[in-house]
Design a protein around this motif. Structure first.
Motif, short mmCIF file in Angstrom:
data_model
loop_
_atom_site.label_atom_id
_atom_site.label_comp_id
_atom_site.label_asym_id
_atom_site.label_seq_id
_atom_site.Cartn_x
_atom_site.Cartn_y
_atom_site.Cartn_z
N ILE A 335 0.81 -1.22 0.00
CA ILE A 335 0.00 0.00 0.00
C ILE A 335 0.84 1.27 0.00
CG2 ILE A 335 -0.26 0.14 2.52
CD1 ILE A 335 -2.95 0.91 -0.22
N ARG A 336 1.98 1.25 0.67
CA ARG A 336 2.80 2.47 0.69
C ARG A 336 3.39 2.81 -0.67
NH1 ARG A 336 5.46 4.31 6.19
NH2 ARG A 336 3.72 3.89 7.60
N PRO A 337 4.02 1.87 -1.39
CA PRO A 337 4.46 2.22 -2.74
C PRO A 337 3.29 2.54 -3.67
CG PRO A 337 4.84 -0.11 -2.28
CD PRO A 337 4.50 0.54 -0.98
N ALA A 338 2.14 1.91 -3.46
CA ALA A 338 0.96 2.24 -4.27
C ALA A 338 0.59 3.71 -4.08
CB ALA A 338 -0.22 1.35 -3.90
N LYS A 339 0.64 4.18 -2.84
CA LYS A 339 0.34 5.59 -2.56
C LYS A 339 1.39 6.50 -3.17
CE LYS A 339 -2.29 4.93 1.72
NZ LYS A 339 -2.31 5.10 3.21
N LEU A 340 2.66 6.13 -3.05
CA LEU A 340 3.72 6.95 -3.62
C LEU A 340 3.56 7.09 -5.12
CD1 LEU A 340 7.33 7.24 -2.60
CD2 LEU A 340 6.93 6.60 -4.97
N LEU A 341 3.12 6.01 -5.77
CA LEU A 341 2.93 6.03 -7.22
C LEU A 341 1.59 6.64 -7.63
CD1 LEU A 341 4.32 2.47 -8.06
CD2 LEU A 341 5.50 4.66 -8.37
N GLY A 342 0.75 6.97 -6.65
CA GLY A 342 -0.56 7.54 -6.95
C GLY A 342 -1.54 6.51 -7.48
N LEU A 343 -1.33 5.23 -7.10
CA LEU A 343 -2.14 4.14 -7.63
C LEU A 343 -2.88 3.38 -6.54
CD1 LEU A 343 0.48 2.72 -10.19
CD2 LEU A 343 -1.48 4.21 -10.69
N ASP A 344 -2.96 3.93 -5.34
CA ASP A 344 -3.52 3.19 -4.21
C ASP A 344 -5.03 2.95 -4.32
OD1 ASP A 344 -3.10 6.12 -3.76
OD2 ASP A 344 -4.43 5.77 -2.06
N LYS A 345 -5.72 3.62 -5.23
CA LYS A 345 -7.13 3.32 -5.43
C LYS A 345 -7.32 2.06 -6.28
CE LYS A 345 -8.85 8.04 -4.92
NZ LYS A 345 -9.59 9.17 -5.56
#
Length: 387
Positions: A335-345
């Motif tokens: 989830i953290r790298p997903a958020k960093l990449l702007g892809l957490d949704k």
């Protein structure tokens, strides 16, 4: 329709579900929980005794841009070492869907990676996120709109240009090159915004055009910095120009924990098994993630180079032995790298509505005795243990 039954589900964002089920429909997660009603026509995967996790994410790789297998020794596509500012370079132009690192990383449980130019230049160009699925062309794997701009401080630009008596040969020179480029891009951006009021727009400039979304805060900057003083310089310049940024590697970040936390700096930490090949990484150590976690610093973990991504879970296990919590270990590659990449949704956790990107392990994922048996990307199952 696909179902996974009876596994230990590490949802990441909603706890752990023992003896849990996942239902997948049209490439998305349709249901998660215990005792889910599985349609009779669903293909069922037996998850009993398995660890079921979100597909892992490495937010900083050079997969394909450094091309594997290498066909021309010493001639990687990943660094255009001809000018300290190559903002107009695009990593997607070197992204090969048949690069061997894609399959090898997928077999380790990774479903999404970010790749881009290396750190030879002060401004290296844009990278992009992509799914590690099989595809004929880049259009089959890239995630459009996920571009970030690579920048670099420290020894790499100094070595690449200083050895030829070109600027930048010093850390001061690196700062000057970066500030000048950002200043020019800001002026160029303002002229574009005022073009309706002026008789003519500015003459098109590919480098400045590539930096316009950066200075407008619409594109994240990924700033390579190992040494503590370089990290501080990166933050100072980023704040000077109101940039959206992360610090890549942050090898000496443990020396400035209060600074990182006070400035809400996101760090992409790793690789953590580097030898002392250059001075700025002499203090690289496996204890850093645990130290950052205890200090409340925001970070994700990376293996950095090409197919080495497949070793990241094992190296995270070494970090767990040295203070990193198991909970944070999972977050650091989901989830953290997903958020960093702007892809957490879309990715990063096992939740209803997200992409069905899932990894199935036959043991604790960060143990070196564990294998990823199956990797699922958008509902497509890849068998990893076939010979």
């Amino acid at each position: 329709m696909l179902a996974i039954k009876g596994g230990r589900i590490i949802t990441v964002t909603k706890g752990i579900i023992e003896n849990g089920d996942i239902l997948i429909k049209d490439g998305k997660i349709a249901a998660v929980g215990q005792g889910i009603d599985i349609p009779a026509d669903a293909k069922v995967i037996d998850g009993k005794g398995k660890y079921i996790t979100p597909g892992f994410i490495d937010a900083h790789t050079h997969i394909s841009t450094f091309n594997e297998p290498n066909t021309m020794p010493g001639m990687h596509d990943g660094n255009e070492i001809t000018n300290p500012n190559t903002a107009h370079i695009r990593g997607i132009d070197a992204l090969n869907p048949n690069d061997m690192a894609i399959k090898e990383s997928r077999q380790a449980g990774f479903t999404t990676c970010y790749t881009g130019p290396g750190s030879a230049n002060v401004i290296g160009g844009t990278g992009i996120s992509f799914k590690l699925k099989e595809g004929a062309t880049v259009f089959d794997i890239v995630i459009s709109g996920s571009e970030h701009m690579k920048m670099a401080l420290g020894e790499n630009p100094r070595r690449c240009y200083g050895s030829d008596k070109k600027m930048p040969s010093t850390r001061m020179g690196i700062g000057a090159v970066l500030r000048e480029a950002l200043f020019d891009a800001k002026n160029y951006s303002e002229k574009l915004l005022n073009a309706d009021k002026e008789s003519e727009p500015p003459k098109r400039d590919f480098k400045l055009e590539a930096l316009v979304p950066v200075v407008r805060g619409e594109m994240k900057c990924r700033i390579h910095a190992h040494r503590a003083d370089d990290i501080v310089t990166a933050v100072r310049i980023a704040q000077e120009f109101n940039l959206d940024f992360s610090v890549e590697h942050a090898t000496e970040g443990f020396k400035i924990l209060d600074f990182l936390k006070a400035n809400n700096v996101s760090c992409v930490v790793g690789p953590l098994t580097m030898g002392p090949m250059k001075m700025e990484i002499w203090d690289c150590k496996l204890e850093t993630p645990g130290i950052m976690e205890k200090a409340g610093v925001n970070f994700v973990l990376t293996e950095d180079t090409a197919s080495s991504t497949k070793y990241l879970p094992m190296h995270i296990g070494l970090c767990i032995a040295r203070g990193l919590s198991e909970e944070m270990a999972y977050e650091s590659v989901t989830i953290r790298p997903a958020k960093l990449l702007g892809l957490d949704k879309r990715i990063g956790s096992i939740e209803v509505g997200k992409d069905a990107d899932i990894a199935i392990f036959n043991g604790m994922p960060f143990c070196n005795l564990t294998l990823c048996e199956k990797t699922i990307i958008e509902g497509v199952v890849y068998e990893n243990l076939t010979t």
